[in-house]
Design an enzyme around this catalytic site. Sequence first.
Site, PDB file in Angstrom:
ATOM      1  N   GLU A 278      22.606  67.473   5.389  1.00  0.00           N
ATOM      2  CA  GLU A 278      22.399  68.821   5.242  1.00  0.00           C
ATOM      3  C   GLU A 278      23.491  69.614   5.375  1.00  0.00           C
ATOM      4  O   GLU A 278      23.679  70.828   4.708  1.00  0.00           O
ATOM      5  CB  GLU A 278      21.372  69.190   6.532  1.00  0.00           C
ATOM      6  CG  GLU A 278      20.461  70.335   6.033  1.00  0.00           C
ATOM      7  CD  GLU A 278      19.375  70.790   6.898  1.00  0.00           C
ATOM      8  OE1 GLU A 278      18.307  69.817   7.197  1.00  0.00           O
ATOM      9  OE2 GLU A 278      19.346  71.567   7.529  1.00  0.00           O
ATOM     10  N   GLU A 281      25.218  69.177   2.100  1.00  0.00           N
ATOM     11  CA  GLU A 281      24.430  70.170   1.279  1.00  0.00           C
ATOM     12  C   GLU A 281      24.777  71.677   1.475  1.00  0.00           C
ATOM     13  O   GLU A 281      24.992  72.256   0.425  1.00  0.00           O
ATOM     14  CB  GLU A 281      22.961  69.964   1.345  1.00  0.00           C
ATOM     15  CG  GLU A 281      21.880  70.387   0.452  1.00  0.00           C
ATOM     16  CD  GLU A 281      20.435  70.366   0.675  1.00  0.00           C
ATOM     17  OE1 GLU A 281      20.265  69.656   1.496  1.00  0.00           O
ATOM     18  OE2 GLU A 281      19.883  70.842  -0.320  1.00  0.00           O
ATOM     19  N   CYS A 298      13.219  70.403   8.498  1.00  0.00           N
ATOM     20  CA  CYS A 298      13.092  69.177   9.387  1.00  0.00           C
ATOM     21  C   CYS A 298      11.677  69.416   9.957  1.00  0.00           C
ATOM     22  O   CYS A 298      10.921  68.548  10.770  1.00  0.00           O
ATOM     23  CB  CYS A 298      13.907  68.989  10.669  1.00  0.00           C
ATOM     24  SG  CYS A 298      15.202  70.180  10.810  1.00  0.00           S
ATOM     25  N   SER A 318      16.566  72.933   1.978  1.00  0.00           N
ATOM     26  CA  SER A 318      17.176  71.600   1.893  1.00  0.00           C
ATOM     27  C   SER A 318      16.224  70.675   1.505  1.00  0.00           C
ATOM     28  O   SER A 318      15.215  70.588   1.618  1.00  0.00           O
ATOM     29  CB  SER A 318      17.840  71.645   3.502  1.00  0.00           C
ATOM     30  OG  SER A 318      18.323  70.081   3.293  1.00  0.00           O
ATOM     31  N   LYS A 357       3.772  66.019  11.945  1.00  0.00           N
ATOM     32  CA  LYS A 357       4.290  64.776  11.691  1.00  0.00           C
ATOM     33  C   LYS A 357       3.548  63.630  11.081  1.00  0.00           C
ATOM     34  O   LYS A 357       3.771  63.018  10.146  1.00  0.00           O
ATOM     35  CB  LYS A 357       5.250  64.323  12.674  1.00  0.00           C
ATOM     36  CG  LYS A 357       6.645  65.222  13.108  1.00  0.00           C
ATOM     37  CD  LYS A 357       7.573  64.892  12.211  1.00  0.00           C
ATOM     38  CE  LYS A 357       8.727  65.585  12.346  1.00  0.00           C
ATOM     39  NZ  LYS A 357       9.700  65.826  11.457  1.00  0.00           N
ATOM     40  N   GLU A 360       2.909  64.828   7.604  1.00  0.00           N
ATOM     41  CA  GLU A 360       4.145  64.590   6.812  1.00  0.00           C
ATOM     42  C   GLU A 360       4.510  63.147   6.478  1.00  0.00           C
ATOM     43  O   GLU A 360       4.583  62.867   5.296  1.00  0.00           O
ATOM     44  CB  GLU A 360       5.366  64.809   7.652  1.00  0.00           C
ATOM     45  CG  GLU A 360       6.684  64.653   7.045  1.00  0.00           C
ATOM     46  CD  GLU A 360       8.067  64.935   7.998  1.00  0.00           C
ATOM     47  OE1 GLU A 360       7.921  64.465   9.102  1.00  0.00           O
ATOM     48  OE2 GLU A 360       8.857  65.780   7.274  1.00  0.00           O
ATOM     49  N   GLU A 365       5.088  61.476  -1.387  1.00  0.00           N
ATOM     50  CA  GLU A 365       6.196  61.336  -1.793  1.00  0.00           C
ATOM     51  C   GLU A 365       6.960  60.546  -0.676  1.00  0.00           C
ATOM     52  O   GLU A 365       8.147  60.244  -0.870  1.00  0.00           O
ATOM     53  CB  GLU A 365       6.952  62.754  -2.146  1.00  0.00           C
ATOM     54  CG  GLU A 365       6.971  63.762  -1.061  1.00  0.00           C
ATOM     55  CD  GLU A 365       5.836  64.552  -1.234  1.00  0.00           C
ATOM     56  OE1 GLU A 365       4.683  64.210  -1.554  1.00  0.00           O
ATOM     57  OE2 GLU A 365       5.973  65.810  -0.688  1.00  0.00           O
ATOM     58  N   CYS A 502      10.602  71.878  19.118  1.00  0.00           N
ATOM     59  CA  CYS A 502       9.837  70.517  19.400  1.00  0.00           C
ATOM     60  C   CYS A 502       9.517  70.633  20.868  1.00  0.00           C
ATOM     61  O   CYS A 502       8.364  69.941  21.263  1.00  0.00           O
ATOM     62  CB  CYS A 502      10.387  69.627  18.826  1.00  0.00           C
ATOM     63  SG  CYS A 502      11.257  69.576  17.314  1.00  0.00           S
TER      64      CYS A 502
END
Lengths: 579, 166
Positions: A278, A281, A298, A318, A357, A360, A365, A502
């Site tokens: 990141e 990037e 994230c 990102s 999560k 996710e 993908e 978190c």
Amino acid sequence: MIELEVDGRQIEARPDDTILSAVTRHGIDIPTLCHMEGLPPSGACRLCVVEVEGNPALVPACSSAVAPGMKVRTHTPRVLDARRTIVELLLGSHPDDCLYCARNSKCTLQDLSENLGVRQRLYRGEKTVRPTDVSSPSITRDPDKCILCGRCVRVCEEIQSVSAIDFAGRGCDAMIATAFDRGLNLSTCVNCGQCIVACPTGALRERSYVDEVVAALADPGKMVVVQHAPSISVTLAEEFGTKAGQDVDGKMVAALRYIGFDRVFDTSFTADLTIMEEGSELVQRIKDGGPLPMLTSCSPGWIKFLEHFYPDLIPNVSTCKSPQQMMGAVIKSFFAEREGVDPADIVSVSIMPCTAKKFESSRPEMAPEHIPDVDYVLTTRELGHMLKMFGVDLMAVEADTADTPFGERTTAGKIFGASGGVMEAAVRSAHFLLTGTEMAELDVQPVRGLEGAKEIHTKLGDLEVGAAVVSGLGNARVLLDQIRAGRDDLHFIEVMTCPGGCINGGGQPLGADIEAVKARMRALYRIDREEEVRVSHKNACVQRLYDEFLGEPLGEMSHRLLHTSYARREDLAEAGSKD
Amino acid sequence: METKVIEEAADIERVLEKHAGAGRDHLIPMLQEVQERCGYISKLAVSRIGDHLDLAPSKVYGVATFYNQFRFQPKGKYHFMVCRGTACHVKGSLKVLDMIRNMLDLEPGETTRDRLFSLEVVACMGACGLSPVVNLNGEFYAKVTPKKLASIIKECREEENENEQD
């Protein structure tokens, strides 16, 4: 200061206090069901009623302002009787099946019933019978256990600005529902799980994968690998009754190994890897002129929020996968190859502070060739539950260290668990990437703390950089609206779905107040203060992974394994036209 | 079918235009006007009204379901209104209602999948002298018994069969 008398005692209150906030500060406990710290009172549950001299009716403490000379009595027989009746009436239409409930022994309704001395079924109302909503990979909703306190609705609307759910219907038919009472998976729900944390009963809970993981551990044909997120080690102990803020990293690793995981890895390792990708990037985007500001990727609740509400800003996010998914990807590629194991025979489990999560890991993908990078996600609460199931007394376990190569981390990866942590880790490494030197002072104080929105304008070498950190999606919405309106002084924005990051995630131990969340945060920064290696680019194992396998940050292999893409989500109107 | 969807969408847009720049206090009038034009509140309507007033779809749906007047499925070709007012209740309207529910497998507010039948429960139609009262597509049926109702439904079905054969 205002003086008032409470239960015969003089106490001082602030002019903006309610009776509830004033007496709570003085150590008097008044029960509530609908009250939420930091939000305006709704006054719906009436459990907090008290007697106020001169007032013939009982008044709700949560929504009554203090007045000078006020005489309040908080626990008279009349008050206790009113509170008990409220609980008895709630129980009258409740399934009353505590022994089979996911929230048994962690339920506010149960506690109230116990504390107020409810000992018989006085009212037998009609029980609600509605199907449990199991459509979401993250959150299970059982309307029968709902007492309509509205806390989930408020957190979803007022904190997260998502409003996936609201009250629907009226009277006996009233319920909490999505638009058209469709499954949560079809709504704008971002799976953050803050509603679970807010729910006083078992009406909302995470979709559990404990049984699946137990089965995998017992399967001799499977290699079961686990990763744990940065914030787990500072919250797991709470599930075993300790005070918030204790780091049990080593004990947790040992316990995971004891219950049968073949390898124990640390998601903070891929947090370091995330910083390399990141950070590179960001530097590339700054050099190539955009799109800026770059937004972090994230936090999966935030990503779904963006796909629903800000699809025009998708180019700004990102392309990095989250640390969980990066770990999943390197486990089923590099690690599988090195160990000579077929990726299909690896069961990859992750312990996360987060219910999103779970969603996710189920995104298509994230499953190249239909093999998911992460098979099962457990929350901190589920891990606590599982350890108890296996008879592990966490606090008595001898500490152990994580496995190589993905067990090594720097403290930069570890502080990902708190809001501002990603930014701080990124700033430390971006400084090195841009100038070739380390920062003189690695602490980036302005981005630390529990405030919902933080900003920093700093110089990295010759470059003037603006960065912002937001947590809680309501705060994100405010900032994103500014960006949409043309604000252009920011290069990098860290977004965390849950308020505080978190450490306050929707999968964390229940019952944490703001002090507990602060203690969790302090525990992370204590680790950062006390350890040697504090910058992600000095993670030797990450370097080796690049040398042996990935090549370079943003290289072809990284692109294939560690990066992803996002897409606008269909709204109700489009979905409706297909029904 | 397709043209019906387009017509509905156009009707909704007309309501939005009429309430251009409106605030949240226009929510209920807008829902009423959409129902007036389309006969029900569709997902598209909830979504578009929500966009217009900056309200989440769950909120619009929440408000709409609070009131009995709104339905969320289009009316069927045969729309039954069963009175559940006091006089009709005393004269046995519950049995009448149960008969419709069982015969058509339909709950109040719902429409059969073939869009033929729909059911609505109303509080009082002001025809207490004829209780129990059922209204079918605007026509009143007095002193309805479950048996009488069964034959009304049967007639509707026969009519449909004849139409199909034509």
